[in-house]
Enzyme design. Structure first.
Site, short mmCIF file in Angstrom:
data_model
loop_
_atom_site.label_atom_id
_atom_site.label_comp_id
_atom_site.label_asym_id
_atom_site.label_seq_id
_atom_site.Cartn_x
_atom_site.Cartn_y
_atom_site.Cartn_z
N LYS A 156 0.85 -1.19 0.00
CA LYS A 156 0.00 0.00 0.00
C LYS A 156 0.89 1.24 0.00
O LYS A 156 1.79 1.38 0.87
CB LYS A 156 -0.86 0.00 1.27
CG LYS A 156 -2.34 -0.14 0.99
CD LYS A 156 -3.08 -0.22 2.30
CE LYS A 156 -4.52 0.20 2.16
NZ LYS A 156 -5.23 0.16 3.44
O1 G3P Z 1 -9.25 0.85 4.36
C1 G3P Z 1 -8.99 2.11 4.88
C2 G3P Z 1 -9.61 2.24 6.19
O2 G3P Z 1 -8.95 1.45 7.12
C3 G3P Z 1 -9.77 3.64 6.67
O3 G3P Z 1 -10.96 3.66 7.34
O4 G3P Z 1 -12.64 4.46 8.89
O5 G3P Z 1 -10.23 5.14 9.17
O6 G3P Z 1 -11.59 6.06 7.31
P1 G3P Z 1 -11.38 4.90 8.23
#
Ligand code: G3P
Length: 216
Positions: A83
C-alpha cells in the site's frame, strides 16, 4: 464484488475466513498500531490464514525508502500487496515495483484524477476512502462509481477497492456502483448477516418444530 477484511487483527481474520467469505485483507499503520504484537509477526500470520492479496503499507515518504520497505514486505509472502499513498514519490515507486511484478495498492485516493494517475503508474489496486469523503459532506459511493466507470471506459487494469467503509449500507452501495472489491471492518461484516426477519424466521421454525415434536 469480492470482500476483503480491513483489519490487522488475526482473531478477526480467523473468524471471517471460517465463514468462507473473505478473499483478501487490507491493513494500514493505524490498524496495525491497535494490535499488541509487532507487525513483522502479524503479517506472516495473516498470510497463512488467507490465500489472497494482503495489503501492507509503507511508512517512508521518499521513493528510495518506499521501494526498500516494499521489497522487504513483498519478500514475506507472494500474496503481499504494497500500500502506497497517492503522491509523486509514491507513484514513482509504483512504477518501479509494478515493473518488478510487485502488486501495489494505491491508497488515500479521494478523486478520479488521483485514481487515473495511480492506474497509469501501474497500480494493481486503487483504494478510494468513501467514509472519509462522506465525513466532509460529499458522497463516497458516487466517487467509487466515477472511478469504476473511468477504469472501465478506458480499459485500465487496476481493480478498485472501496475502503473506509463505515456501515453495512455502504456495501450494497459500492457493489451496485461496480466496485471490484470492498474492504470491510469486522464489525461491518458481522452486521451484514443481520436482518430482523431472519432472526424471527429462525425462531418461528424452531418453535413450530418443537410444537410438532411435542404433539407426536
Ligand atoms: O481501508 C482504509 C480504512 O482502514 C480507513 O478507514 O474508517 O479510518 O476512514 P477509516
Amino acid at each position: 464484488m469480492k470482500l476483503f477484511l480491513d483489519t490487522a487483527n488475526v482473531e478477526e481474520i480467523k473468524q471471517a475466513t471460517d465463514w468462507g467469505v473473505i478473499s483478501g485483507v487490507t491493513t494500514n499503520p493505524s490498524l496495525a498500531a491497535k494490535e499488541n504484537e509487532d507487525f513483522s509477526k502479524i503479517l506472516p500470520a495473516i498470510c497463512n490464514l488467507v490465500d489472497g492479496p494482503i495489503s501492507a503499507e509503507v511508512i517512508s515518504m521518499d521513493y528510495e525508502g518506499m521501494v526498500k520497505e516494499a521489497r522487504e514486505l513483498a519478500g514475506v509472502h507472494k500474496n503481499v500487496a504494497i500500500k502506497i499513498p497517492v503522491m509523486p514519490e509514491g507513484l514513482k515507486a509504483v512504477k518501479t515495483l509494478s515493473a518488478e511484478g510487485i502488486r501495489v495498492n494505491v491508497t488515500l485516493v479521494f478523486s478520479v484524477n488521483q485514481a487515473l494517475l495511480a492506474a497509469r503508474a501501474g497500480a494493481a489496486f486503487i483504494s478510494p476512502f468513501l467514509g472519509r469523503i462522506d465525513d466532509i459532506g460529499q458522497t463516497g459511493v458516487a466517487l467509487v462509481r466515477d472511478i469504476v466507470d473511468m477504469i472501465d471506459l478506458h480499459e485500465l487494469d487496476a481493480e478498485v477497492i472501496a475502503a473506509s467503509i463505515r456501515h453495512p449500507e455502504h456495501v450494497p452501495g459500492v457493489a451496485l456502483a461496480g466496485s471490484h472489491i470492498a474492504t470491510v471492518p469486522f464489525k461491518v461484516l458481522e452486521q451484514m448477516f443481520k436482518h430482523p426477519l431472519t432472526d424471527q424466521g429462525i425462531e418461528k421454525f424452531l418453535e413450530d418444530w418443537k410444537k410438532a415434536q411435542a404433539s407426536n
